[in-house]
Design an enzyme around this catalytic site. Structure first.
Site, mmCIF file in Angstrom:
data_model
loop_
_atom_site.group_PDB
_atom_site.id
_atom_site.type_symbol
_atom_site.label_atom_id
_atom_site.label_comp_id
_atom_site.label_asym_id
_atom_site.label_seq_id
_atom_site.Cartn_x
_atom_site.Cartn_y
_atom_site.Cartn_z
ATOM 1 N N GLU A 1 0.804 -1.234 0.000
ATOM 2 C CA GLU A 1 0.000 0.000 0.000
ATOM 3 C C GLU A 1 0.834 1.280 0.000
ATOM 4 O OE1 GLU A 1 -2.740 -0.664 3.241
ATOM 5 O OE2 GLU A 1 -3.552 -2.460 2.298
ATOM 6 N N ASN B 1 2.122 -4.607 -3.425
ATOM 7 C CA ASN B 1 0.716 -4.979 -3.256
ATOM 8 C C ASN B 1 -0.080 -3.734 -2.868
ATOM 9 O OD1 ASN B 1 -1.287 -7.149 -2.850
ATOM 10 N ND2 ASN B 1 -1.121 -6.704 -0.642
ATOM 11 N N HIS C 1 -10.312 -5.685 -2.714
ATOM 12 C CA HIS C 1 -11.382 -5.557 -1.703
ATOM 13 C C HIS C 1 -12.502 -4.788 -2.389
ATOM 14 C CE1 HIS C 1 -9.005 -7.211 1.497
ATOM 15 N NE2 HIS C 1 -8.013 -6.385 1.208
ATOM 16 N N GLU D 1 -6.166 -10.328 -2.246
ATOM 17 C CA GLU D 1 -7.002 -10.202 -1.046
ATOM 18 C C GLU D 1 -8.474 -10.090 -1.416
ATOM 19 O OE1 GLU D 1 -5.549 -7.112 1.593
ATOM 20 O OE2 GLU D 1 -3.445 -7.592 1.154
ATOM 21 N N ASP E 1 -12.204 -9.967 -1.730
ATOM 22 C CA ASP E 1 -13.503 -10.138 -1.060
ATOM 23 C C ASP E 1 -14.471 -9.135 -1.668
ATOM 24 O OD1 ASP E 1 -12.694 -7.782 0.337
ATOM 25 O OD2 ASP E 1 -12.158 -8.923 2.127
HETATM 26 O O1 9MR Z 1 -7.326 -8.905 7.696
HETATM 27 C C1 9MR Z 1 -6.510 -8.030 8.439
HETATM 28 C C2 9MR Z 1 -7.238 -7.657 9.718
HETATM 29 O O2 9MR Z 1 -7.399 -8.777 10.548
HETATM 30 C C3 9MR Z 1 -6.465 -6.567 10.424
HETATM 31 O O3 9MR Z 1 -7.202 -6.125 11.552
HETATM 32 C C4 9MR Z 1 -6.218 -5.412 9.472
HETATM 33 C C5 9MR Z 1 -5.442 -4.299 10.152
HETATM 34 O O4 9MR Z 1 -5.082 -3.306 9.267
HETATM 35 O O5 9MR Z 1 -5.498 -5.890 8.359
HETATM 36 C C6 9MR Z 1 -6.250 -6.790 7.623
HETATM 37 O O6 9MR Z 1 -5.591 -7.134 6.436
HETATM 38 C C7 9MR Z 1 -5.295 -6.080 5.542
HETATM 39 C C8 9MR Z 1 -4.084 -6.496 4.761
HETATM 40 O O7 9MR Z 1 -3.032 -6.818 5.636
HETATM 41 C C9 9MR Z 1 -3.652 -5.413 3.789
HETATM 42 N N1 9MR Z 1 -4.739 -5.004 2.953
HETATM 43 C C10 9MR Z 1 -5.980 -4.668 3.610
HETATM 44 C C11 9MR Z 1 -6.401 -5.814 4.524
HETATM 45 C C12 9MR Z 1 -7.753 -5.509 5.149
HETATM 46 O O8 9MR Z 1 -7.657 -4.435 6.015
#
Ligand code: 9MR
Length: 450
Positions: free
Chosen positions: A161, A202, A238, A266, A268
């Site tokens: 990011e 990513n 997402h 990722e 969803d």
């Molecule tokens: O799925 C992850 C969640 O459990 C955490 O609380 C969150 C914290 O920022 O991160 C989520 O995963 C993220 C991923 O690492 C990077 N892209 C966005 C994802 C969703 O927030």
């Protein structure tokens, strides 16, 4: 398709037996006679993955994670804040657990993530560092984590990011402290620590052609030109119901044309709750469109969902009122979305509109024996006689059956109805039971009803 060492590996693994997790004596999943997504993916040259939580990798969750997917991404376990909560004190427990599980199930691991602005340890975020100190901290972190898993990680999300929505660089700890070269340096350090891992950048909201994905495109073009090690881009995906970008495939293709791999990392697709049949049908279409876009581009190598069950998704806690974003419901039943992925991978169109299916459950298990129960249920169809067949995966044997006549030849079991329970009406079900023997493992087989 062009064949990378990893895709050759996954092709080899396609022929390997998938061994399910050892069952506990509790309820086990309903197993539909669908070809697992990982096998459909292999036939198309795609690795199919899911994000996982290490502590959940047992029972039904573990069984589905192990049988349906050929790649695992630790949802949180490899983030800096997870692995080094106190400076110099490491906790690899969950990350190790996931990597071990993946290896036991012939799965790849996507390492996630080395350089990010979120989920860093407080000691790092709250510290005051000179650029030289910050650079050393980052290099040591990459050396330590990538080095620990050297040879065991197919691909790393090295930088996560880095961009704002308008395509400018996100002003993070790293960008502010080290300038844009933090990205090239992180990639170089990761390459040095594990020369065989594919290295990715990513990001989210880069699925379609837009300002942010243009910035990513320009960055990776320039990195490649400069000889910085970069193997792929991760498009997180997402997404929101009904909003798959129309330029998704075109965007994947332009990165592929640069000589990079692309991973959907990722995926969803969230909706406003409660879900209903119409929303679930739209979600199926959306999952199918995303999967089809990946299938259409040879260098789209991996399609990973960010949690495979609605009970293990970040969405509901982050977007109040939204959810139901994954391919399985909270009771581990495949949703229409699951069949959207499956259909785009060449699987049969399921669930059938009228069908009879079997659910196999281990109702109890002891040192050498177990009791199994099979329910045959029909919806939109009916049976006047039936036969349930399956192949045991770990040397189990049926020793005694009731409410069915079972025979076994090698690993193949065939159970026909008893004289009194051959009829299964539309909307109805019958069940039969058996005792069996097992040792070593007792994975749930896929049962076919004819
Ligand atoms: O799925 C992850 C969640 O459990 C955490 O609380 C969150 C914290 O920022 O991160 C989520 O995963 C993220 C991923 O690492 C990077 N892209 C966005 C994802 C969703 O927030």
């Amino acid at each position: 398709m062009r064949s990378s060492p990893r895709s050759r590996l996954s092709a080899l693994l396609a022929g390997a037996v998938t061994v399910g997790a050892l069952l506990t004596a509790t309820a086990t999943p309903a197993q539909a006679a669908d070809t697992p997504l990982r096998d459909l993916g292999t036939a198309k040259g795609k690795v199919i993955g899911t994000a996982v939580t290490g502590s959940k990798l047992t029972g039904t969750y573990g069984d589905l994670a192990g049988t349906q997917f050929s790649s695992l991404t630790p949802g949180n376990a490899m983030k800096w804040g997870s692995v080094e909560p106190t400076r110099g004190t490491f906790n690899w427990t969950e990350a190790d657990q996931i990597v071990d599980f993946a290896e036991a199930h012939n799965q790849q691991v996507r390492g996630h993530t080395l350089v990010w602005h979120n989920q860093n340890p407080n000691w790092l975020t709250n510290g005051t560092w000179t650029p030289a100190q910050l650079s050393t901290l980052l290099q040591n972190h990459i050396d330590t984590e990538v080095g620990r898993y050297k040879g065991r990680i197919a691909a790393w999300d090295v930088v996560n990011e880095p961009f704002n929505e308008d395509g400018t660089y996100r002003p993070t700890l790293w960008y502010n402290g080290l300038g844009v070269d933090y990205i090239a340096n992180a990639l170089r350090w990761a390459r040095a620590a594990d020369p065989d891992a594919k290295l990715y950048i990513n990001d989210y909201n880069v699925e379609g052609v837009n300002a942010k994905s243009n910035a990513l495109y320009n960055l990776v073009s320039s990195l490649k030109q400069r000889g910085v090690p970069i193997d792929g881009v991760g498009l997180q995906a997402h997404l929101i119901l009904g909003q798959v970008p129309s330029s998704f495939q075109q965007n994947i293709q332009r990165f592929a044309d640069l000589g990079l791999d692309v991973a959907i990392t990722e995926l969803d697709i969230r909706m406003n709750l409660p879900s209903d049949a119409g929303k679930l049908a739209q979600q199926k279409a959306d999952y199918k469109a995303v999967t089809a876009a990946c299938v259409a581009v040879a260098r789209c190598v991996n399609l990973t969902v960010w949690g495979f069950t609605d009970s293990d998704s970040w969405v509901e806690s982050t977007f109040p009122g939204e959810g139901a974003a994954t391919p399985y419901d909270a009771n581990f039943q495949p949703k229409p979305a699951y069949y959207g992925i499956s259909e785009a991978l060449g699987g049969t169109s399921n669930p059938p509109t009228g069908a009879c299916r079997a659910t196999y459950t281990v109702t109890s298990q002891w040192n050498t024996g177990f009791t199994g129960n099979v329910v045959i249920s029909c919806s939109g169809a009916a049976l006047s006689s039936w036969r349930a067949t399956w192949t045991f995966g770990a040397g189990q044997a049926v020793t005694q059956a009731w409410n069915a006549v079972c025979t076994q030849s090698g690993a193949a079991v065939s159970c026909a109805n008893a004289s009194y329970n051959g009829t299964v009406p539309d909307g109805g079900s019958v069940s039969f039971g058996f005792n069996g023997s097992w040792s070593g493992g007792n994975p749930v087989p896929v049962v076919t009803v004819t």
